[in-house]
Design a protein around this motif. Structure first.
Motif, PDB file in Angstrom:
ATOM      1  N   LEU A  58       0.838  -1.188   0.000  1.00 35.56           N
ATOM      2  CA  LEU A  58       0.000   0.000   0.000  1.00 35.56           C
ATOM      3  C   LEU A  58       0.875   1.240   0.000  1.00 35.56           C
ATOM      4  O   LEU A  58       1.887   1.291   0.683  1.00 35.56           O
ATOM      5  CB  LEU A  58      -0.903   0.021   1.228  1.00 35.56           C
ATOM      6  CG  LEU A  58      -1.905  -1.123   1.345  1.00 35.56           C
ATOM      7  CD1 LEU A  58      -2.626  -1.036   2.676  1.00 35.56           C
ATOM      8  CD2 LEU A  58      -2.895  -1.074   0.208  1.00 35.56           C
ATOM      9  N   LYS A  59       0.453   2.212  -0.761  1.00 34.47           N
ATOM     10  CA  LYS A  59       1.193   3.466  -0.801  1.00 34.47           C
ATOM     11  C   LYS A  59       0.288   4.584  -0.268  1.00 34.47           C
ATOM     12  O   LYS A  59      -0.906   4.619  -0.528  1.00 34.47           O
ATOM     13  CB  LYS A  59       1.629   3.791  -2.228  1.00 34.47           C
ATOM     14  CG  LYS A  59       2.655   2.836  -2.766  1.00 34.47           C
ATOM     15  CD  LYS A  59       3.158   3.288  -4.098  1.00 34.47           C
ATOM     16  CE  LYS A  59       4.197   2.324  -4.618  1.00 34.47           C
ATOM     17  NZ  LYS A  59       4.718   2.733  -5.911  1.00 34.47           N
ATOM     18  N   LYS A  60       0.897   5.488   0.480  1.00 31.98           N
ATOM     19  CA  LYS A  60       0.140   6.612   1.016  1.00 31.98           C
ATOM     20  C   LYS A  60       0.025   7.688  -0.057  1.00 31.98           C
ATOM     21  O   LYS A  60       0.934   7.907  -0.846  1.00 31.98           O
ATOM     22  CB  LYS A  60       0.843   7.184   2.238  1.00 31.98           C
ATOM     23  CG  LYS A  60       0.858   6.265   3.427  1.00 31.98           C
ATOM     24  CD  LYS A  60       1.479   6.943   4.601  1.00 31.98           C
ATOM     25  CE  LYS A  60       1.467   6.038   5.815  1.00 31.98           C
ATOM     26  NZ  LYS A  60       2.099   6.668   6.967  1.00 31.98           N
ATOM     27  N   SER A  61      -1.082   8.355  -0.062  1.00 32.38           N
ATOM     28  CA  SER A  61      -1.259   9.463  -1.008  1.00 32.38           C
ATOM     29  C   SER A  61      -0.637  10.712  -0.407  1.00 32.38           C
ATOM     30  O   SER A  61      -0.472  10.837   0.809  1.00 32.38           O
ATOM     31  CB  SER A  61      -2.730   9.685  -1.305  1.00 32.38           C
ATOM     32  OG  SER A  61      -3.384  10.122  -0.133  1.00 32.38           O
ATOM     33  N   GLY A  62      -0.322  11.651  -1.250  1.00 35.82           N
ATOM     34  CA  GLY A  62       0.300  12.895  -0.794  1.00 35.82           C
ATOM     35  C   GLY A  62      -0.701  13.893  -0.257  1.00 35.82           C
ATOM     36  O   GLY A  62      -0.335  14.924   0.291  1.00 35.82           O
TER      37      GLY A  62
END
Length: 64
Positions: A58-62
């Motif tokens: 999972l990648k965090k959004s900016g």
């Protein structure tokens, strides 16, 4: 009335503990624990050779 003793007291030395005598049940548990540690160490070595586990993840959004 000054005392000759100054500074921190040294802790008293602990007497050396005698060797413990193990019965066969304790020895079996110790042997089993050593075998489990050995197996775990081998699994860790294999996992480190394969690389990262799970891909990107999972990648965090900016955005906040």
């Amino acid at each position: 009335m000054s005392s000759k003793q100054g500074g921190k007291l040294k802790p008293l030395k602990q007497p050396k503990s005698d060797r413990k005598e193990y019965d066969e049940h304790d020895l079996a548990n110790l042997q089993k624990k050593k075998e489990e540690e050995k197996a775990l160490k081998e699994l860790r070595a294999e996992a480190s050779q394969r690389g990262s586990f799970g891909g990107a993840g999972l990648k965090k959004s900016g955005k906040k």
